[in-house]
Design a protein around this motif. Structure first.
Motif, mmCIF file in Angstrom:
data_model
loop_
_atom_site.group_PDB
_atom_site.id
_atom_site.type_symbol
_atom_site.label_atom_id
_atom_site.label_comp_id
_atom_site.label_asym_id
_atom_site.label_seq_id
_atom_site.Cartn_x
_atom_site.Cartn_y
_atom_site.Cartn_z
ATOM 1 N N GLU A 1 -30.809 46.139 -90.563
ATOM 2 C CA GLU A 1 -29.863 45.733 -89.524
ATOM 3 C C GLU A 1 -29.366 44.297 -89.704
ATOM 4 N N VAL B 1 -24.264 53.314 -87.179
ATOM 5 C CA VAL B 1 -23.199 52.315 -87.078
ATOM 6 C C VAL B 1 -21.885 52.986 -86.685
ATOM 7 N N SER C 1 -21.866 47.107 -86.705
ATOM 8 C CA SER C 1 -22.460 46.213 -87.693
ATOM 9 C C SER C 1 -21.763 44.870 -87.597
ATOM 10 N N THR D 1 -24.536 38.990 -86.841
ATOM 11 C CA THR D 1 -25.479 39.976 -86.298
ATOM 12 C C THR D 1 -26.281 39.459 -85.116
#
Lengths: 414, 414
Positions: free
Chosen positions: A186, A201, A351, B223
């Protein structure tokens, strides 16, 4: 019955880790000697698995199934950042290898075609996404002639030294490659925070990257009253506050924006800054929201310049990267497999990082599967994922791969 | 009748400008060959004026009147910044020279004692205020042994090369030196903005200088959701906004504070900053206000650390410089002279910049007179002052000097 071999999977990941191992991390920059050694080892493992394996003219390791298509392409990258983790892209490549082996060992699926790729230079040591871009037919000759790594080595010379300059470049075969799957860690902390084991995703976010340059008036910090200053640094700070407010109005929970660097000129205690630079990046899964953020930014700049204390302009914008949606049918296959093997333990998510899948998705239906990153850490020596999650991720990916191929075969002309 | 000679004054200033002339500006760094040439010329002009002139063991040019004290000491500095203006400290030194000549040419004042100094290294090429510090008896041997210029040259070696290492160091004579006058360009835009020709300095402001270091968590900018970030740069920006608000509450019109530099770590588009540094300076004429600002800053830091998103600490504080009040009796002499020669065209004001006067004021009653800087510019090649203001400033300073000496002589034992 389709099964993957956890020991073989983990064994290959751990062996790959030895190439460039540095403490708990890995330094395996694209086309470096250790990277080439790893690529040759990987090609060997692909051959052992019954794939026709080669390293192509830009460095991509490609293992082609001897089975007729339609084929599922599974890939990611085995190059690393300068201070890389052991899993990052390596996970997805070894998943592909293990899934090809697993399918071949099962009577029901031994005729299924899985091609496996380790795309060169995802990390941009020379030129980001070089392998996947070359694969989909983008002309990369300019990069080969002009791109250099941090040591100044030309990509073309690196390929020459690796003995690849004359090798053929592998190209997409649209009659064969009907789907693309990229498993990956991830690289964020979301799955961990939500107590989930698998991410499906939905979108790879789009990115905007630009500098804002502020111009004021350089002055003596002792003799210039606050009331007459045109402090470019103070203007920059005020601008950030307004921008944060404007972006917060537009954001959803996954919208991110980052001021990564600030430079004040001349940058000393005793001088009121006459100029200032702000490095801004923002990402979102929605193209519409990215455009709204751009419009808000433009409006802020306009207002700011009307007020006139300091002026601000945008400089050095990177070309916009638009969000890339993952194929919904493929997402459903991943979701079904996740729900079967880890009921309630998975979620859909965007993502936030870039991946080769965003290049390939423009040519072939593509999907991505995430496994959790411990502490959300990546691009760092301490990057890691629990072994149970590594194994579960591969099991889910294998089950989804079989489903995808079953689906493709049922729809392909006999 | 006391008169200064405008042509001689401007001629000497313009001749001094030729030493290190660079376009309209001057580069005359302390103890450089061109600075030493200028010092020797200056000592010669002092001798021509009937002063006993020498260059002392640290480089200060000192011209001592042959008249008995009490003496008025007039001084400033002839060294410049790396990109210096032609007037800056040179103005005050040549004023002193011209006033010594003017007093000697007038029957009523020819017995008045004016000593003239060009203090070495006010600008800190090696060690700021070296000349005035040495003069008042501060031990500067450590600086001589350890201070270096930007080229790495040791102060001691520079003095050796200049042939000064064995020369005596001139020292304050408290039985003789009863008052100090430092004329200087304003270096700010206040007189110009107010349409005034002369500034009488009330106080040289105090200074606080420190770095604030913010610690957060470095993360991937794609992220890491906004909600879980510990962005040291965002913390720094938020801190500045609060600090501005707190300082505004405490400030008067002359209070200044400056964020001169900001550094985010690691400083790239794609990484949420894990650490950040802020360079802060603030100045005020009131010691009480400086202490209140320090207290407000400490309270902000405390509150910020309680909130806990990022932590902040103070690092690398410079020793505090407290405000230095100019002698009120001397201020009155300057004010009277200004009102006589430029009625309504002068004002009292603090000095936002530092000067040798702040060193000397701790030992001898001191005062400063300012002339306007065109556009408020200083420490820049284009620094300038109207010739009419240069001449007027010297006339006011000469008249005040005569008044001061008359006053001193009337109070000194016969």
């Amino acid at each position: 019955m389709l099964k993957i071999d956890p020991e073989r999977l983990l064994g290959d990941l751990k062996h790959l880790r030895t190439f460039g191992a540095t403490g708990p991390g890995v330094v395996r920059l694209s086309l470096s000697p250790v990277d080439m050694t790893a690529r040759r080892w990987l090609a060997g493992r692909m051959s052992d698995a019954g794939l026709d394996a080669s390293i192509d003219g830009v460095g991509t390791v490609f293992g082609r199934s001897r089975n007729a298509g339609p084929a599922l392409l599974i890939g990611s990258h085995t190059d690393t950042q300068p201070t890389g983790g052991w899993l990052d892209g390596a996970l997805g490549v070894v998943y592909g290898l293990e899934i090809a082996r697993g399918l071949a060992e099962c009577d029901e699926t031994r005729h299924f075609a899985v091609d496996v790729a380790s795309w060169i230079d995802e990390e941009g040591t020379f030129s980001g996404f070089l392998g996947s871009r070359s694969f989909v037919g983008e002309n990369v000759d300019e990069a080969v002639r002009g791109a250099r790594n941090r040591d100044g080595l030309l990509l073309g010379d690196a390929l020459e030294q690796a003995g690849l300059a004359q090798a053929a470049r592998v190209r997409i075969d649209k009659t064969r490659h009907k789907a693309y799957l990229e498993p990956h860690i991830e690289q964020g902390g979301r799955l961990e925070a939500h107590g989930k084991s698998i991410g499906v995703v939905t979108t790879i976010v789009g990115i905007r990257e630009l500098k804002l340059h502020f111009t004021g008036q350089r002055n003596h910090a002792g003799t210039t009253p606050m009331s007459i200053r045109r402090d470019a640094g103070a203007a920059l700070v005020a601008f950030i506050a307004r921008m944060d407010e404007a972006f917060r109005q537009l954001a959803d929970a996954d919208t991110v924006w980052t001021v990564g660097r600030i430079e004040l000129d001349p940058g000393s205690f005793s001088v009121v800054p006459g100029a200032a630079d702000l490095y801004l990046q923002f990402r979102d899964a929605s193209a519409a929201r990215l455009h709204a953020m751009e419009a808000a930014l433009a409006a802020l700049i306009r207002d700011f310049n009307v007020e006139g204390r300091a002026s601000v302009v945008t400089t050095d914008s990177e070309p916009p990267e638009e969000p890339v949606t993952m194929d919904t049918a493929l997402q459903t296959h991943l979701a079904n497999a996740a729900e079967a093997l880890a009921p309630g333990q998975w979620e859909r998510m965007p993502s936030g990082a870039s991946h080769d899948a965003q290049v390939i998705a423009h040519h072939v239906p593509a999907c991505m599967l995430f496994v959790p990153s411990i502490g959300g850490v990546s691009h760092d020596f301490i990057e890691d994922t629990a072994e149970a999650h590594i194994v579960l991720g591969c099991e889910v990916a294998a089950r989804a791969a079989a489903d995808i191929l079953r689906d493709l075969l049922s729809r392909s002309p006999r």
